[in-house]
Design a protein around this motif. Sequence first.
Motif, PDB file in Angstrom:
ATOM      1  N   SER A   1       0.838  -1.192   0.000  1.00  0.00           N
ATOM      2  CA  SER A   1       0.000   0.000   0.000  1.00  0.00           C
ATOM      3  C   SER A   1       0.873   1.243   0.000  1.00  0.00           C
ATOM      4  O   SER A   1       1.986   1.244   0.531  1.00  0.00           O
ATOM      5  N   LEU A   2       0.363   2.313  -0.581  1.00  0.00           N
ATOM      6  CA  LEU A   2       1.170   3.505  -0.806  1.00  0.00           C
ATOM      7  C   LEU A   2       0.711   4.668   0.062  1.00  0.00           C
ATOM      8  O   LEU A   2      -0.489   4.896   0.229  1.00  0.00           O
ATOM      9  N   HIS A   3       1.683   5.398   0.585  1.00  0.00           N
ATOM     10  CA  HIS A   3       1.361   6.681   1.208  1.00  0.00           C
ATOM     11  C   HIS A   3       0.984   7.688   0.123  1.00  0.00           C
ATOM     12  O   HIS A   3       0.135   8.551   0.336  1.00  0.00           O
ATOM     13  N   GLU A   4       1.638   7.552  -1.052  1.00  0.00           N
ATOM     14  CA  GLU A   4       1.331   8.464  -2.162  1.00  0.00           C
ATOM     15  C   GLU A   4       1.942   7.947  -3.446  1.00  0.00           C
ATOM     16  O   GLU A   4       3.026   7.372  -3.453  1.00  0.00           O
ATOM     17  N   ALA A   5       1.216   8.149  -4.540  1.00  0.00           N
ATOM     18  CA  ALA A   5       1.775   8.032  -5.884  1.00  0.00           C
ATOM     19  C   ALA A   5       1.725   9.435  -6.480  1.00  0.00           C
ATOM     20  O   ALA A   5       0.673  10.074  -6.460  1.00  0.00           O
ATOM     21  N   GLY A   6       2.863   9.930  -6.950  1.00  0.00           N
ATOM     22  CA  GLY A   6       2.919  11.299  -7.457  1.00  0.00           C
ATOM     23  C   GLY A   6       3.382  11.345  -8.897  1.00  0.00           C
ATOM     24  O   GLY A   6       4.221  10.535  -9.317  1.00  0.00           O
ATOM     25  N   PHE A   7       2.833  12.306  -9.652  1.00  0.00           N
ATOM     26  CA  PHE A   7       3.169  12.446 -11.069  1.00  0.00           C
ATOM     27  C   PHE A   7       3.423  13.914 -11.397  1.00  0.00           C
ATOM     28  O   PHE A   7       2.688  14.794 -10.918  1.00  0.00           O
ATOM     29  N   PRO A   8       4.439  14.194 -12.223  1.00  0.00           N
ATOM     30  CA  PRO A   8       4.853  15.575 -12.483  1.00  0.00           C
ATOM     31  C   PRO A   8       4.102  16.241 -13.632  1.00  0.00           C
ATOM     32  O   PRO A   8       4.683  17.001 -14.412  1.00  0.00           O
ATOM     33  N   PHE A   9       2.809  15.969 -13.742  1.00  0.00           N
ATOM     34  CA  PHE A   9       2.004  16.602 -14.782  1.00  0.00           C
ATOM     35  C   PHE A   9       0.616  16.872 -14.218  1.00  0.00           C
ATOM     36  O   PHE A   9       0.230  16.289 -13.193  1.00  0.00           O
ATOM     37  N   PRO A  10      -0.136  17.769 -14.837  1.00  0.00           N
ATOM     38  CA  PRO A  10      -1.483  18.073 -14.330  1.00  0.00           C
ATOM     39  C   PRO A  10      -2.388  16.847 -14.407  1.00  0.00           C
ATOM     40  O   PRO A  10      -2.149  15.920 -15.186  1.00  0.00           O
ATOM     41  N   ARG A  11      -3.411  16.844 -13.576  1.00  0.00           N
ATOM     42  CA  ARG A  11      -4.373  15.741 -13.592  1.00  0.00           C
ATOM     43  C   ARG A  11      -4.991  15.642 -14.977  1.00  0.00           C
ATOM     44  O   ARG A  11      -5.585  16.595 -15.489  1.00  0.00           O
ATOM     45  N   PRO A  12      -4.860  14.481 -15.629  1.00  0.00           N
ATOM     46  CA  PRO A  12      -5.438  14.330 -16.965  1.00  0.00           C
ATOM     47  C   PRO A  12      -6.948  14.125 -16.902  1.00  0.00           C
ATOM     48  O   PRO A  12      -7.519  13.919 -15.826  1.00  0.00           O
ATOM     49  N   ARG A  13      -7.564  14.158 -18.047  1.00  0.00           N
ATOM     50  CA  ARG A  13      -9.008  13.980 -18.126  1.00  0.00           C
ATOM     51  C   ARG A  13      -9.440  12.643 -17.538  1.00  0.00           C
ATOM     52  O   ARG A  13     -10.501  12.533 -16.926  1.00  0.00           O
ATOM     53  N   HIS A  14      -8.583  11.652 -17.708  1.00  0.00           N
ATOM     54  CA  HIS A  14      -8.884  10.306 -17.194  1.00  0.00           C
ATOM     55  C   HIS A  14      -8.227  10.078 -15.836  1.00  0.00           C
ATOM     56  O   HIS A  14      -7.886   8.949 -15.477  1.00  0.00           O
ATOM     57  N   GLY A  15      -8.060  11.127 -15.044  1.00  0.00           N
ATOM     58  CA  GLY A  15      -7.380  11.020 -13.757  1.00  0.00           C
ATOM     59  C   GLY A  15      -8.006  10.031 -12.793  1.00  0.00           C
ATOM     60  O   GLY A  15      -7.328   9.510 -11.906  1.00  0.00           O
ATOM     61  N   ALA A  16      -9.291   9.759 -12.954  1.00  0.00           N
ATOM     62  CA  ALA A  16      -9.960   8.817 -12.054  1.00  0.00           C
ATOM     63  C   ALA A  16      -9.411   7.399 -12.181  1.00  0.00           C
ATOM     64  O   ALA A  16      -9.637   6.560 -11.295  1.00  0.00           O
ATOM     65  N   VAL A  17      -8.676   7.118 -13.263  1.00  0.00           N
ATOM     66  CA  VAL A  17      -8.118   5.780 -13.459  1.00  0.00           C
ATOM     67  C   VAL A  17      -6.931   5.540 -12.524  1.00  0.00           C
ATOM     68  O   VAL A  17      -6.681   4.412 -12.106  1.00  0.00           O
ATOM     69  N   PHE A  18      -6.194   6.597 -12.172  1.00  0.00           N
ATOM     70  CA  PHE A  18      -4.946   6.430 -11.421  1.00  0.00           C
ATOM     71  C   PHE A  18      -5.137   5.727 -10.079  1.00  0.00           C
ATOM     72  O   PHE A  18      -4.347   4.841  -9.736  1.00  0.00           O
ATOM     73  N   PRO A  19      -6.154   6.071  -9.278  1.00  0.00           N
ATOM     74  CA  PRO A  19      -6.333   5.339  -8.016  1.00  0.00           C
ATOM     75  C   PRO A  19      -6.639   3.859  -8.199  1.00  0.00           C
ATOM     76  O   PRO A  19      -6.446   3.072  -7.266  1.00  0.00           O
ATOM     77  N   LEU A  20      -7.120   3.481  -9.366  1.00  0.00           N
ATOM     78  CA  LEU A  20      -7.362   2.066  -9.625  1.00  0.00           C
ATOM     79  C   LEU A  20      -6.054   1.318  -9.832  1.00  0.00           C
ATOM     80  O   LEU A  20      -5.970   0.109  -9.607  1.00  0.00           O
ATOM     81  N   LEU A  21      -5.011   2.039 -10.259  1.00  0.00           N
ATOM     82  CA  LEU A  21      -3.716   1.428 -10.532  1.00  0.00           C
ATOM     83  C   LEU A  21      -2.764   1.507  -9.347  1.00  0.00           C
ATOM     84  O   LEU A  21      -1.861   0.675  -9.210  1.00  0.00           O
ATOM     85  N   PHE A  22      -2.947   2.515  -8.492  1.00  0.00           N
ATOM     86  CA  PHE A  22      -2.031   2.729  -7.376  1.00  0.00           C
ATOM     87  C   PHE A  22      -2.825   2.767  -6.071  1.00  0.00           C
ATOM     88  O   PHE A  22      -3.647   3.665  -5.888  1.00  0.00           O
TER      89      PHE A  22
END
Length: 323
Positions: free
Chosen positions: A147-168
Amino acid sequence: MLAFERYRASPAEVLREAQITPAMLREPDTRITARQMEIVSEGAMRQLDDEALGWFSRKLPWGTLGMLCRASLPSPNLEVALRRWCRHHRLLVDDVTLALEVDRARGRATLSVREHRDLGAMREFCLLSLLRYVHGYACWAVDSRISLHEAGFPFPRPRHGAVFPLLFPGPVAFEAGDAHLTFDARYLALPQRRDDAALRAMLEHALPLTVLQYRRDRLLVARVRRFLSEHPGEAHDADKVARQLHLSTRSLHRHLRDEGASLQRLKDEARRERAEALLVRTDHPVKQVARAVGFADEKAFARAFKAWTGETPRGFRRRAAAR
């Protein structure tokens, strides 16, 4: 599709195998299943002979990720495995480097991707995939959902940002400095639990590790204990604990059951340990101790304490003082 464009190849066969139509590609809100993603990714990697799918200035031929897994497998624990993965990845490409940093004082570990050139239109997919590859392998190697304290990405939230929590499995932040995963450093001490035979079997169907989250968390009991001990006087129902640990309530109960534990038992342990410490180390009245460990009623606390220890709170305190 950007990889096919770079290599001037046709994706028609891969899309046909995955049952993805041209119309689906033109629709920005189209969603595909994990199985379709697996078919597309593996088909493209094989056809283009590039497991990096055109991200880097040189190809990573088919079998490269398997080689990274093999090179990390003999490690005694996860920390050594991840450091080997980072070091060996650097031998393959210099467009990015992977780094593992451990903050022992805070009990946190961070795996980051540092970019050394403009990755262009492939940047998001590259950074996301690199982190998922390492995270998926790490979970598999120690047989535990990390489990992660955080997954971080160096770009703005994309239109499909809701997918990221499903992966991390944890909070996701955008516009971070580097792409990174931060997690409990205790996972690093877990021993690797796989052998060559398990690795061969995994590599035959490795790509699901990049799109599906690992289920079992071998540190969940410890994480629940820590959370309860850090908030000893609060009422902790399952919904609240699950939210704090970024799980569904159903998953929390299932994972604890798989580890031979229950939330009620862990809550009782945390309350008992806190109560014993207060009774021994302070002269607080029993009524105050009861409130400090989450009981509104002194009698209810006394009944619970006797069920836990076989003694009343006052009897326990007297016996401890007489030692």
